[in-house]
Design a protein around this motif. Structure first.
Motif, PDB file in Angstrom:
ATOM      1  N   UNK A 146     -15.371 -64.244  21.352  1.00 24.77           N
ATOM      2  CA  UNK A 146     -14.131 -63.251  21.565  1.00 24.77           C
ATOM      3  C   UNK A 146     -13.004 -63.656  22.944  1.00 24.77           C
ATOM      4  N   UNK A 147     -12.297 -64.774  22.437  1.00 20.00           N
ATOM      5  CA  UNK A 147     -11.804 -65.576  23.657  1.00 20.00           C
ATOM      6  C   UNK A 147     -10.321 -64.255  23.798  1.00 20.00           C
ATOM      7  N   UNK A 148     -10.698 -65.224  25.113  1.00 20.65           N
ATOM      8  CA  UNK A 148      -9.800 -63.842  26.255  1.00 20.65           C
ATOM      9  C   UNK A 148      -8.883 -65.178  26.627  1.00 20.65           C
ATOM     10  N   UNK A 185     -12.509 -59.266  12.374  1.00 19.65           N
ATOM     11  CA  UNK A 185     -11.621 -59.468  13.126  1.00 19.65           C
ATOM     12  C   UNK A 185     -10.959 -59.048  14.275  1.00 19.65           C
ATOM     13  N   UNK A 186     -11.730 -58.650  15.103  1.00 14.84           N
ATOM     14  CA  UNK A 186     -11.043 -58.046  16.182  1.00 14.84           C
ATOM     15  C   UNK A 186      -9.692 -58.768  17.238  1.00 14.84           C
ATOM     16  N   UNK A 187      -8.876 -57.933  17.364  1.00 15.35           N
ATOM     17  CA  UNK A 187      -7.439 -58.024  18.651  1.00 15.35           C
ATOM     18  C   UNK A 187      -7.200 -57.131  19.427  1.00 15.35           C
ATOM     19  N   UNK A 218      -7.632 -60.600  24.153  1.00 14.56           N
ATOM     20  CA  UNK A 218      -8.704 -61.003  22.786  1.00 14.56           C
ATOM     21  C   UNK A 218      -8.620 -61.142  21.136  1.00 14.56           C
ATOM     22  N   UNK A 219      -8.776 -62.024  20.811  1.00 12.13           N
ATOM     23  CA  UNK A 219      -8.791 -62.345  19.527  1.00 12.13           C
ATOM     24  C   UNK A 219     -10.992 -62.701  18.930  1.00 12.13           C
ATOM     25  N   UNK A 220     -11.037 -62.313  17.676  1.00  6.36           N
ATOM     26  CA  UNK A 220     -12.475 -62.878  18.202  1.00  6.36           C
ATOM     27  C   UNK A 220     -12.964 -63.748  17.138  1.00  6.36           C
TER      28      UNK A 220
END
Length: 318
Positions: free
Chosen positions: A173-175, A246-248, A308-310
């Motif tokens: 997860x890119x924060x 893909x989580x946003x 956040x984007x996974x």
């Protein structure tokens, strides 16, 4: 010979009709085996057999492995052929599950015993097994059925080699997104004729996205609401592959040109092959939009702020 030192709780005993799958050792005269091994190193080693792409030996101590707390028992081990470990550089490590068998003629089944912990074979540890498979007293009593028809018996083993790990995924997860905001100014909003408008694509979190805007609402908004959706761009590298997610998480805002009363919605969603668009059919009533959210030049400003984007790495790649 190294000790297994397994906790009692990891030892499982059972009965099985199916014979050993990897190797069977049938003895025609067990008493003579005891005598012959006593004059050497107390053990009998089978010929090499193959399982899981490696070569192994079954080792039986008819009177138990005294050096491994096996006195008074039948001890059984498996040894990997050291040459099998030298196929690759550095030498291979092999993980295997071991099941040992002792045939019982009376039951016409195999007494099965195993340590459920998978064993790691390598150059430093080539032998694993069980020092107390079955007591000598139980085994040698003809009434129990392990020794039969003039001192015959049978031992066996299953060596189930665990294949190397080839299927995995790493979810992150890119924060710490660079420039996490994207703004879209929709000009001449009051005169827009089309049902649907799309922003240009923009990159965020290693994916490309677009905003979809319905000036008079989509089919669920009855012409009274502004509908806004955040979508993954419809390009081969950005839309989810089969079974990919893909989580946003972030905020979708309709900006107040005076800067004091933004409409803000929190978006938190998983995007996948069947769901590449998330948002709201009823984002903002059109009556309120026309009063407050158009600037003097009839421009509507929509903003997406990503939190956040996974991303997921797969092997093998889907």
């Amino acid at each position: 010979m190294g000790s297994n030192s397994a906790a009692v709780s990891t030892i499982v005993q059972s009965w099985r009709e199916h014979p050993p799958s990897s190797y069977s050792l049938k003895i025609q005269n067990f008493s003579q085996l005891e005598k012959s091994t006593a004059s050497s190193d107390d053990k009998y080693q089978s010929r090499l057999f193959s399982s899981g792409g490696y070569n192994w030996r079954l080792i039986v101590y008819p009177k138990g492995n005294k050096k491994d707390n096996g006195s008074g028992f039948i001890s059984m081990y498996v040894e990997i052929d050291s040459k099998s470990l030298m196929i690759f550089t550095p030498p291979t490590e092999v993980f295997a599950e071991l099941r040992f068998f002792v045939y019982n003629k009376k039951e016409n089944k195999y007494f099965t015993i195993q340590d459920v912990e998978v064993k790691r074979f390598n150059a430093l540890k080539t032998v694993w097994g069980l020092q107390q498979v079955i007591s000598s007293e139980t085994f040698t009593n003809p009434e129990n059925g392990y020794v039969f028809e003039g001192d015959q018996c049978e031992f066996g083993v299953d060596v189930i080699v665990a294949p190397p790990l080839t299927n995995w995924e790493i979810l992150s997860f890119d924060e710490k997104l660079l420039n996490p905001k994207f703004s879209w100014n929709v000009k001449n909003f009051s005169t827009l004729k089309k049902h649907l408008y799309k922003s240009g694509s923009f990159s965020m979190g290693g994916r490309k996205w677009i905003i979809q805007l319905y000036p008079k609402g989509d089919s669920r908004a009855a012409g009274k609401w502004l509908s806004v959706f955040l979508c993954l761009a419809d390009t081969d590298g950005d839309k989810p592959k089969a079974d990919e997610k893909i989580f946003m998480q972030g905020h979708v805002r309709v900006l107040d040109p005076l800067g004091s009363n933004h409409v803000s919605r929190t978006l938190s969603a998983w995007y996948e092959e069947s769901s590449t668009s998330w948002g709201w059919a009823r984002t903002l009533p059109l009556t309120e939009l026309r009063k407050v959210y158009l600037d003097k030049e009839d421009t509507l400003s929509v903003e997406i702020e990503f939190k956040v984007v996974s991303s997921t790495k797969y092997s093998p790649v889907i």
